[in-house]
Design a protein around this motif. Structure first.
Motif, short mmCIF file in Angstrom:
data_model
loop_
_atom_site.label_atom_id
_atom_site.label_comp_id
_atom_site.label_asym_id
_atom_site.label_seq_id
_atom_site.Cartn_x
_atom_site.Cartn_y
_atom_site.Cartn_z
N LEU A 193 7.31 -9.36 -25.19
CA LEU A 193 7.70 -9.30 -26.60
C LEU A 193 8.91 -10.17 -26.87
O LEU A 193 8.99 -10.84 -27.91
N ASN A 194 9.84 -10.19 -25.95
CA ASN A 194 11.05 -10.99 -26.12
C ASN A 194 10.74 -12.48 -26.14
O ASN A 194 11.34 -13.25 -26.89
N LEU A 195 9.79 -12.89 -25.32
CA LEU A 195 9.42 -14.30 -25.25
C LEU A 195 8.65 -14.75 -26.48
O LEU A 195 8.82 -15.88 -26.95
N MET A 196 7.79 -13.90 -27.01
CA MET A 196 6.93 -14.34 -28.11
C MET A 196 7.57 -14.10 -29.47
O MET A 196 7.11 -14.65 -30.47
N ARG A 197 8.64 -13.31 -29.54
CA ARG A 197 9.24 -12.99 -30.84
C ARG A 197 9.67 -14.25 -31.60
O ARG A 197 9.31 -14.41 -32.78
N PRO A 198 10.44 -15.18 -31.00
CA PRO A 198 10.83 -16.38 -31.76
C PRO A 198 9.64 -17.20 -32.21
O PRO A 198 9.62 -17.74 -33.32
N PHE A 199 8.62 -17.32 -31.34
CA PHE A 199 7.42 -18.08 -31.69
C PHE A 199 6.72 -17.47 -32.90
O PHE A 199 6.36 -18.17 -33.85
N LEU A 200 6.51 -16.16 -32.87
CA LEU A 200 5.80 -15.50 -33.95
C LEU A 200 6.58 -15.55 -35.26
O LEU A 200 6.03 -15.81 -36.33
N LEU A 201 7.90 -15.30 -35.17
CA LEU A 201 8.71 -15.32 -36.38
C LEU A 201 8.71 -16.72 -37.01
O LEU A 201 8.56 -16.87 -38.22
N GLY A 202 8.84 -17.74 -36.17
CA GLY A 202 8.82 -19.10 -36.67
C GLY A 202 7.48 -19.47 -37.28
O GLY A 202 7.40 -20.10 -38.33
N THR A 203 6.40 -19.06 -36.60
CA THR A 203 5.06 -19.37 -37.09
C THR A 203 4.78 -18.68 -38.41
O THR A 203 4.24 -19.28 -39.35
N LEU A 204 5.11 -17.39 -38.50
CA LEU A 204 4.86 -16.65 -39.73
C LEU A 204 5.70 -17.18 -40.89
O LEU A 204 5.26 -17.17 -42.03
N ASP A 205 6.92 -17.64 -40.59
CA ASP A 205 7.74 -18.26 -41.63
C ASP A 205 7.06 -19.51 -42.18
O ASP A 205 7.06 -19.75 -43.39
N GLN A 206 6.47 -20.31 -41.29
CA GLN A 206 5.77 -21.51 -41.72
C GLN A 206 4.55 -21.17 -42.57
O GLN A 206 4.27 -21.81 -43.58
N TYR A 207 3.81 -20.14 -42.14
CA TYR A 207 2.66 -19.69 -42.94
C TYR A 207 3.10 -19.27 -44.33
O TYR A 207 2.44 -19.57 -45.33
N GLN A 208 4.22 -18.56 -44.40
CA GLN A 208 4.70 -18.10 -45.70
C GLN A 208 5.06 -19.29 -46.60
O GLN A 208 4.75 -19.29 -47.79
N LYS A 209 5.70 -20.30 -46.02
CA LYS A 209 6.06 -21.48 -46.80
C LYS A 209 4.82 -22.21 -47.28
O LYS A 209 4.76 -22.67 -48.42
#
Length: 246
Positions: A193-209
């Motif tokens: 979870l710690n490793l994938m958290r930054p990836f997921l947060l960054g990806t979802l932010d891009q989707y939102q934009k």
């Protein structure tokens, strides 16, 4: 943490780093996404030390009265359950042996490994801090594995194979995400979870934009369509009048 009594004096905290074998093996992908929400390896290990382990005291000891509670009394050769940090503290003073958890039995780990290989879409259940617990026991209680007839080298190999397979499955799974949707996460451990958290947060932010951008385009398109329809409506009476005049 001050509430853990003498824990701050443990020597293994200073400068301790996770060996290469316990780190993600490849660069790129989600590992290159850096985010402020990730914990360090030392912080994850610190959290893992609250997990309980079974110890076998070498002699009888009275109750240990600490700020966060009392532990004991301990009777020689009688199993007791304590937090991992306390077990390590007693182990360092040669006051106990730490019994490896049941899930670290080679046969149990072999079953987990087979399950991970057999199903590419799910993850086997393991302790939330299995990576950190294993590292601590390998470092601080290596001799206790032999004491309980467990081959530590086999355990190391199995845990490392499980870790690598799980992470490869995780990476493939999240690379297939096509849009911002609800993601079901089951049986993931703290390290994963710690490793994938930054990836997921960054990806979802891009989707939102991107979704916001698409939404703005839709609004603009709708407004243009309304203007065209209004203009056409204004033209229709004029066309009908022209036909009458003809």
């Amino acid at each position: 943490r001050g509430h853990r009594g003498h824990r701050g004096h443990r020597g293994h905290r200073g400068g301790d780093r996770v060996p290469h074998a316990w780190r993600p093996r490849r660069s790129g992908g989600m590992r290159e996404k850096d985010g402020g929400s990730s914990l360090t390896n030392d912080e994850l290990q610190f959290c893992a030390e609250d997990e309980e382990v079974v110890i076998i005291p070498n002699l009888s000891i009275g109750s240990l009265q600490l700020i966060n509670g009392d532990f004991g009394p301990f009777r020689a050769q009688s199993a007791s359950t304590v937090p991992l940090w306390l077990g390590i503290l007693l182990k360092k003073r040669q006051l106990c042996r730490i019994k490896p958890p049941e899930w670290m039995n080679p046969s149990s780990l072999a079953d987990v490994l087979a399950g991970e290989k057999g199903d590419a879409s799910s993850w086997q259940e393991l302790p939330f801090h299995y990576v950190e617990i294993a590292k601590l026991l390998f470092t601080e209680a290596e001799d206790d594995f032999q004491e309980f007839d467990i081959d530590i080298h086999e355990v190391r190999r199995l845990i490392d194979d499980i870790r690598i397979i799980r992470f490869d499955k995780m990476e493939k799974h999240f690379k297939n995400i096509k849009d911002a949707s609800t993601i079901r996460i089951t049986n993931f451990c703290a390290m994963e979870l710690n490793l994938m958290r930054p990836f997921l947060l960054g990806t979802l932010d891009q989707y939102q934009k991107l979704n916001k951008f698409d939404g703005d385009d839709s609004v603009t398109l709708t407004e243009d369509q309304n203007q065209d329809q209004a203009a056409a409506a204004e033209e229709r009476p004029a066309v009908r009048q022209l036909r009458r005049n003809q």
